[in-house]
Scaffold this active site. Sequence first.
Site, PDB file in Angstrom:
ATOM      1  N   CYS A  23      -1.613   0.249 -42.193  1.00  0.00           N
ATOM      2  CA  CYS A  23      -2.214   1.418 -42.860  1.00  0.00           C
ATOM      3  C   CYS A  23      -3.727   1.222 -42.880  1.00  0.00           C
ATOM      4  O   CYS A  23      -4.228   0.215 -43.386  1.00  0.00           O
ATOM      5  CB  CYS A  23      -1.683   1.578 -44.283  1.00  0.00           C
ATOM      6  SG  CYS A  23      -2.607   2.816 -45.242  1.00  0.00           S
ATOM      7  N   CYS A  80      -5.174   0.889 -46.478  1.00  0.00           N
ATOM      8  CA  CYS A  80      -4.830  -0.420 -47.061  1.00  0.00           C
ATOM      9  C   CYS A  80      -5.725  -1.508 -46.461  1.00  0.00           C
ATOM     10  O   CYS A  80      -6.176  -2.414 -47.178  1.00  0.00           O
ATOM     11  CB  CYS A  80      -3.351  -0.747 -46.840  1.00  0.00           C
ATOM     12  SG  CYS A  80      -2.214   0.120 -47.959  1.00  0.00           S
ATOM     13  N   ASP A 126     -16.701   8.745 -46.399  1.00  0.00           N
ATOM     14  CA  ASP A 126     -15.957   9.182 -45.223  1.00  0.00           C
ATOM     15  C   ASP A 126     -16.785   8.882 -43.968  1.00  0.00           C
ATOM     16  O   ASP A 126     -17.987   9.121 -43.928  1.00  0.00           O
ATOM     17  CB  ASP A 126     -15.648  10.684 -45.318  1.00  0.00           C
ATOM     18  CG  ASP A 126     -14.569  11.105 -44.345  1.00  0.00           C
ATOM     19  OD1 ASP A 126     -13.470  11.468 -44.804  1.00  0.00           O
ATOM     20  OD2 ASP A 126     -14.813  11.076 -43.115  1.00  0.00           O
ATOM     21  N   HIS A 141      -0.336   1.402 -51.962  1.00  0.00           N
ATOM     22  CA  HIS A 141      -0.047   2.340 -50.871  1.00  0.00           C
ATOM     23  C   HIS A 141       0.890   3.430 -51.367  1.00  0.00           C
ATOM     24  O   HIS A 141       2.043   3.177 -51.704  1.00  0.00           O
ATOM     25  CB  HIS A 141       0.572   1.632 -49.665  1.00  0.00           C
ATOM     26  CG  HIS A 141       0.853   2.599 -48.547  1.00  0.00           C
ATOM     27  ND1 HIS A 141      -0.127   2.997 -47.662  1.00  0.00           N
ATOM     28  CD2 HIS A 141       1.966   3.298 -48.225  1.00  0.00           C
ATOM     29  CE1 HIS A 141       0.392   3.885 -46.829  1.00  0.00           C
ATOM     30  NE2 HIS A 141       1.663   4.088 -47.147  1.00  0.00           N
ATOM     31  N   ASN A 153      -5.292  16.512 -48.696  1.00  0.00           N
ATOM     32  CA  ASN A 153      -4.449  17.104 -47.660  1.00  0.00           C
ATOM     33  C   ASN A 153      -3.103  16.392 -47.659  1.00  0.00           C
ATOM     34  O   ASN A 153      -3.047  15.164 -47.644  1.00  0.00           O
ATOM     35  CB  ASN A 153      -5.127  16.962 -46.289  1.00  0.00           C
ATOM     36  CG  ASN A 153      -6.408  17.771 -46.200  1.00  0.00           C
ATOM     37  OD1 ASN A 153      -6.458  18.897 -46.668  1.00  0.00           O
ATOM     38  ND2 ASN A 153      -7.436  17.185 -45.615  1.00  0.00           N
ATOM     39  N   THR A 181      -4.302  13.317 -41.826  1.00  0.00           N
ATOM     40  CA  THR A 181      -4.355  12.409 -40.671  1.00  0.00           C
ATOM     41  C   THR A 181      -4.165  10.951 -41.063  1.00  0.00           C
ATOM     42  O   THR A 181      -3.742  10.149 -40.232  1.00  0.00           O
ATOM     43  CB  THR A 181      -5.682  12.552 -39.910  1.00  0.00           C
ATOM     44  OG1 THR A 181      -6.761  12.263 -40.792  1.00  0.00           O
ATOM     45  CG2 THR A 181      -5.835  13.958 -39.340  1.00  0.00           C
ATOM     46  N   HIS A 190      -2.152   7.626 -46.352  1.00  0.00           N
ATOM     47  CA  HIS A 190      -2.371   6.890 -47.615  1.00  0.00           C
ATOM     48  C   HIS A 190      -3.080   7.903 -48.506  1.00  0.00           C
ATOM     49  O   HIS A 190      -4.152   8.400 -48.132  1.00  0.00           O
ATOM     50  CB  HIS A 190      -3.211   5.640 -47.346  1.00  0.00           C
ATOM     51  CG  HIS A 190      -3.520   4.799 -48.561  1.00  0.00           C
ATOM     52  ND1 HIS A 190      -3.242   3.431 -48.621  1.00  0.00           N
ATOM     53  CD2 HIS A 190      -4.093   5.112 -49.749  1.00  0.00           C
ATOM     54  CE1 HIS A 190      -3.634   2.965 -49.798  1.00  0.00           C
ATOM     55  NE2 HIS A 190      -4.171   3.964 -50.506  1.00  0.00           N
ATOM     56  N   HIS A 236      -5.235  10.204 -50.542  1.00  0.00           N
ATOM     57  CA  HIS A 236      -6.686  10.161 -50.744  1.00  0.00           C
ATOM     58  C   HIS A 236      -7.181  11.521 -51.198  1.00  0.00           C
ATOM     59  O   HIS A 236      -6.615  12.559 -50.851  1.00  0.00           O
ATOM     60  CB  HIS A 236      -7.419   9.718 -49.471  1.00  0.00           C
ATOM     61  CG  HIS A 236      -7.082  10.494 -48.241  1.00  0.00           C
ATOM     62  ND1 HIS A 236      -5.927  10.274 -47.523  1.00  0.00           N
ATOM     63  CD2 HIS A 236      -7.735  11.491 -47.594  1.00  0.00           C
ATOM     64  CE1 HIS A 236      -5.893  11.094 -46.488  1.00  0.00           C
ATOM     65  NE2 HIS A 236      -6.965  11.853 -46.513  1.00  0.00           N
ATOM     66  N   HIS A 276     -10.632  13.784 -51.229  1.00  0.00           N
ATOM     67  CA  HIS A 276     -11.977  13.982 -50.708  1.00  0.00           C
ATOM     68  C   HIS A 276     -12.838  14.549 -51.842  1.00  0.00           C
ATOM     69  O   HIS A 276     -12.449  15.541 -52.476  1.00  0.00           O
ATOM     70  CB  HIS A 276     -11.985  15.014 -49.584  1.00  0.00           C
ATOM     71  CG  HIS A 276     -11.151  14.666 -48.379  1.00  0.00           C
ATOM     72  ND1 HIS A 276     -11.701  14.234 -47.194  1.00  0.00           N
ATOM     73  CD2 HIS A 276      -9.810  14.718 -48.165  1.00  0.00           C
ATOM     74  CE1 HIS A 276     -10.736  14.042 -46.298  1.00  0.00           C
ATOM     75  NE2 HIS A 276      -9.574  14.328 -46.867  1.00  0.00           N
TER      76      HIS A 276
HETATM   77  P1  5GP Z   1      -7.281  13.636 -43.968  1.00  0.00           P
HETATM   78  O1  5GP Z   1      -7.495  14.462 -42.737  1.00  0.00           O
HETATM   79  O2  5GP Z   1      -6.078  12.714 -43.827  1.00  0.00           O
HETATM   80  O3  5GP Z   1      -7.258  14.423 -45.235  1.00  0.00           O
HETATM   81  O4  5GP Z   1      -8.555  12.758 -44.105  1.00  0.00           O
HETATM   82  C1  5GP Z   1      -8.741  11.507 -43.527  1.00  0.00           C
HETATM   83  C2  5GP Z   1     -10.222  11.211 -43.597  1.00  0.00           C
HETATM   84  O5  5GP Z   1     -10.415   9.837 -43.299  1.00  0.00           O
HETATM   85  C3  5GP Z   1     -11.053  12.002 -42.590  1.00  0.00           C
HETATM   86  O6  5GP Z   1     -12.019  12.787 -43.281  1.00  0.00           O
HETATM   87  C4  5GP Z   1     -11.701  10.920 -41.727  1.00  0.00           C
HETATM   88  O7  5GP Z   1     -13.026  11.208 -41.359  1.00  0.00           O
HETATM   89  C5  5GP Z   1     -11.602   9.689 -42.607  1.00  0.00           C
HETATM   90  N1  5GP Z   1     -11.498   8.447 -41.867  1.00  0.00           N
HETATM   91  C6  5GP Z   1     -10.676   8.199 -40.809  1.00  0.00           C
HETATM   92  N2  5GP Z   1     -10.837   6.934 -40.393  1.00  0.00           N
HETATM   93  C7  5GP Z   1     -11.790   6.370 -41.186  1.00  0.00           C
HETATM   94  C8  5GP Z   1     -12.375   5.067 -41.241  1.00  0.00           C
HETATM   95  O8  5GP Z   1     -12.064   4.164 -40.470  1.00  0.00           O
HETATM   96  N3  5GP Z   1     -13.319   4.862 -42.205  1.00  0.00           N
HETATM   97  C9  5GP Z   1     -13.690   5.843 -43.085  1.00  0.00           C
HETATM   98  N4  5GP Z   1     -14.635   5.525 -43.979  1.00  0.00           N
HETATM   99  N5  5GP Z   1     -13.147   7.074 -43.065  1.00  0.00           N
HETATM  100  C10 5GP Z   1     -12.201   7.333 -42.127  1.00  0.00           C
HETATM  101 ZN    ZN Z   2      -2.039   2.323 -47.365  1.00  0.00          ZN
END
Ligand code: 5GP
Ligand code: ZN
Length: 116
Positions: free
Chosen positions: A7, A10, A33, A49, A89, A97, A100, A102, A104
Amino acid sequence: MKISENCLFCAIIAGKIPSTKVYEDEYVFAFRDINPQAPTHILVVPKEHIGSMDEVNSENSVFAAKIFEVIPKIAAQKGLANGYRVISNCGPDACQTVHHLHFHILGGTQLADRMA
Ligand code: 5GP
Ligand code: ZN
């Protein structure tokens, strides 16, 4: 504390993958981000997690509660006095994407009035 191998978040919490940390306590980790969609774009995650909002339950909801205590503190610390948006999301229709949970935090500018 449950963590998941393979993950991304994680691994970030464990320090195995670098991040720009903005907050950490026993329950919560927050970091910038990597692909910001606003001048301030911070991800707030539980240290345990939890795959998504769909996996929050009575056993782990303390993590969600702690996250919601921390979000206004981070917002204040980052100067978001004029407002900010909090998004989580969940699942394919919402384009989740990273699997885990989260939240924003988006701010630092006038955000779009439509959310989707
Ligand atoms: P989701 O689309 O799942 O709501 O958001 C995932 C977020 O994680 C995205 O905004 C993406 O830019 C961010 N993200 C993906 N990989 C990484 C990473 O390795 N480091 C950081 N700091 N953010 C990441
Ligand atoms: Zn996780």
